[in-house]
Design a protein around this motif. Structure first.
Motif, PDB file in Angstrom:
ATOM      1  N   UNK A   1       0.875  -1.316  -0.112  1.00 25.88           N
ATOM      2  CA  UNK A   1      -0.110   0.130  -0.050  1.00 25.88           C
ATOM      3  C   UNK A   1       1.041   1.148  -0.041  1.00 25.88           C
ATOM      4  N   UNK A   2       1.718   1.329   0.664  1.00 25.45           N
ATOM      5  CA  UNK A   2       2.833   2.193   0.852  1.00 25.45           C
ATOM      6  C   UNK A   2       3.954   2.403  -0.604  1.00 25.45           C
ATOM      7  N   UNK A   3       3.653   1.632  -1.532  1.00 23.53           N
ATOM      8  CA  UNK A   3       4.680   1.325  -2.661  1.00 23.53           C
ATOM      9  C   UNK A   3       3.958   3.315  -3.240  1.00 23.53           C
ATOM     10  N   UNK A   4       5.067   3.992  -4.115  1.00 23.51           N
ATOM     11  CA  UNK A   4       6.727   3.311  -4.198  1.00 23.51           C
ATOM     12  C   UNK A   4       6.990   3.318  -2.609  1.00 23.51           C
ATOM     13  N   UNK A   5       8.037   2.004  -2.233  1.00 23.41           N
ATOM     14  CA  UNK A   5       8.233   2.318  -0.507  1.00 23.41           C
ATOM     15  C   UNK A   5       9.976   2.652  -0.814  1.00 23.41           C
ATOM     16  N   UNK A   6      10.689   2.885  -2.273  1.00 30.69           N
ATOM     17  CA  UNK A   6      11.915   4.148  -2.233  1.00 30.69           C
ATOM     18  C   UNK A   6      11.974   4.596  -3.036  1.00 30.69           C
TER      19      UNK A   6
END
Lengths: 380, 380
Positions: B7-12
């Motif tokens: 859900x937090x994509x993109x993670x970086x």
């Protein structure tokens, strides 16, 4: 510098070679590996064959196919007027973007006492049998290393143009060792002795973009597994080796360094031969390099043939004649014949300019006009 | 089959990454190698940077140059309206037929306890320093083999696109081992254990003619020298992997075989991910292969970015969740971001058709319409 072509050139013509089967016809016997072996000169010829009995309105390509686990030559036929067919290059048949070779090559042994008159075996020494050899095996080099003869060659198939290895200790039985360099690669020569404990080769990958065609070194402990790939030298814009380069004869140890006779191509002269001298202890160091070729296609048999304007070597033999070291260069002429030319080793050495011009794509970007210079080495 | 994007994509994102120097700006943080290491998930990110302070009418390319024996980043500048300049592909700058990369990539370590939230080192783990790395180092994969972590990556230079190797035992100090596969090659994954006593890799050469792009196996005893190159599988006309293919994550041992997540490209969908299952004892045997991809660029961050319509993996980590094996796929999105998607291992296995369609270019020429068939595999 005097380079002396053999008066009986071509010393081997296709007519001298027995076909591998009654269905085939030999069109070329060329690009032979060469080695001194038990008092004889041995050549490992590349023999190219095409199918017999091709109708005038047909084009036929020979391929090694596998049926029930065994390999045999199969002929694919096209109508000459078939749309999508391109036969403008005599070496290949293009059909709707697919590539076939017009001939199928195998390797054949020839023996000689005097280095001129060769007895050619009637059967192949090595024939394409593996899936990665289905379009033929080509352009061998032979290196005697620690008592065994290693034969590397170009293996052509739908998987690409790769480098394969075989070996023999008696020229009677041969062992195939598989692919030692993946596609796209050819023009491999293996040095005849270890350097710093390692076996060394020169190879010539080809790329789709960056890199283009350059000569590299690689290192091995067992001749089967290769690593430490290192760029050696590139093409030189405006010179005799501006379009293509590749190692030729197996490197020869001299007092001055490893002498490598290589081929270069430019638009005007075609495939020519020159040399590069590499440091004996560290062959990644280039000591000198021909600024002019010493063998250029000039004789009729070099200018006209299956593919004209080509002199191309896969092997040379050094002999001592009245205290002079003479290099007998065996070379393919016009992709059809096998020829010989002799040259004094000292003459080759003398002809090498020192320092070499643009010995390699420069590491220091400040050394050359770059990227604005016309001589930018990328892709060269 | 359910594939769950984080859900937090993109993670970086690039904004999370400290530039390697004040003169540079991070434009992409993507295509990360992934490994479980001492209770953490470690990513080795590819970080791409461009020069700051480029005038509107300029195009600038970063290159690693060597002055007085030490490497530093040098910026080459072109006027945007300069004749002969082509910037139509955001990844490259073409000038009069020469190729430069628009950004310079290095490798950066990131650590996480939960596999979502990563602490990104402020300094590079591996920076391009060698002549064969002057245009950057890219797309790493990490394999833990007998206690040491091997990091293979793409090394780009005027010499071509080659495969280089580094290693570490502590992620503090790293050793570079040079080029293990000559150009043109990339998309290498090294298996995490020996098979039959040998180390095994998948690689993906690219060729100018015959062969095209296919995936190959190679074998080694020492991870530095490679041989016994063997064709593994090609592209499949008309399918999701019709234009390009290449290995992605390091192969995962499963009860069913080695699971290799690879990328395929076609015109409609761009870069997608699917899988192939290889025999545990003999990875040259293909047991099954995705007839459809399981990850397709669909999210906004996958469709739009530095180079859109790309999902591309260099690493995945298997974790056990309530007796289920879950594959956490770390992947680059749009050549800009690092993302994560989870998928049940069993779901991937179930999705693989058996037998695979056109698993490899067939060895038996009689098996397919050839050469008259449109699906002729040469060059595919």
């Amino acid at each position: 510098m005097r380079i002396e072509r053999a008066q009986m050139n071509p010393i081997i013509s296709p007519i001298h070679v027995t076909p591998s089967s009654p269905e085939m016809q030999v069109v070329s016997a060329f690009n032979a590996a060469a080695v001194s072996w038990e008092g004889e000169t041995l050549l490992m010829l590349r023999v190219a064959e095409v199918p017999r009995n091709v109708a005038d309105d047909e084009v036929a390509v020979p391929i090694v196919a596998h049926v029930d686990g065994s390999a045999h030559v199969e002929v694919r036929r096209f109508k000459r007027n078939q749309p999508g067919l391109d036969t403008s290059d005599p070496r290949a048949v293009l059909f709707n973007g697919e590539i076939f070779l017009s001939s199928l090559s195998h390797l054949r042994l020839a023996r000689s006492k005097d280095g001129y008159h060769f007895a050619i075996d009637t059967k192949p020494a090595l024939f394409p049998t593996e899936p990665y050899e289905e379009y033929g095996i080509e352009d061998p080099r032979m290196t005697v290393l620690e008592g065994r003869v290693y034969i590397n060659y170009t293996a052509v198939s739908r998987y690409g143009v790769a480098v394969a290895l075989a070996s023999t200790s008696d020229f009677v039985t041969y062992e195939k060792h598989g692919i030692i360099l993946p596609p796209e690669n050819k023009n491999v020569v293996i040095f005849p002795e270890r350097i710093g404990g390692r076996i060394v080769m020169i190879h010539r990958p080809a790329t789709t973009g960056l890199g283009g065609q350059q000569m590299w070194l690689a290192y091995s402990y067992d001749v089967l597994h290769w690593g430490q790939h290192t760029p050696l030298m590139g093409k030189r814009p405006g010179m005799w080796d501006s379009i293509r380069i590749g190692a030729g004869a197996v490197p020869m140890r001299t007092d001055y360094g490893w002498l490598e006779i290589y081929h270069g191509v430019n638009d005007e002269q075609g495939y020519c031969l020159g040399a590069v001298l590499l440091d004996l202890e560290d062959p990644s160091k280039i000591l000198a390099r021909s600024n002019l070729p010493f063998l250029i296609p000039e004789a009729e048999y070099e200018r006209t043939g299956f593919f004209g304007n080509v002199v191309f070597t896969c092997g040379a033999v050094v002999t001592e004649v009245e205290d002079e070291s003479v290099v007998r260069i065996y070379y393919g002429a016009a992709d059809q014949y096998t020829c010989r030319a002799d040259i004094d080793l000292e003459d080759i050495i003398d002809s090498l300019h020192t320092p070499a011009v643009l010995v390699r794509p420069p590491v220091n970007l400040n050394e050359v006009p770059y990227p604005t210079g016309a001589a930018c080495p990328i892709g060269e």
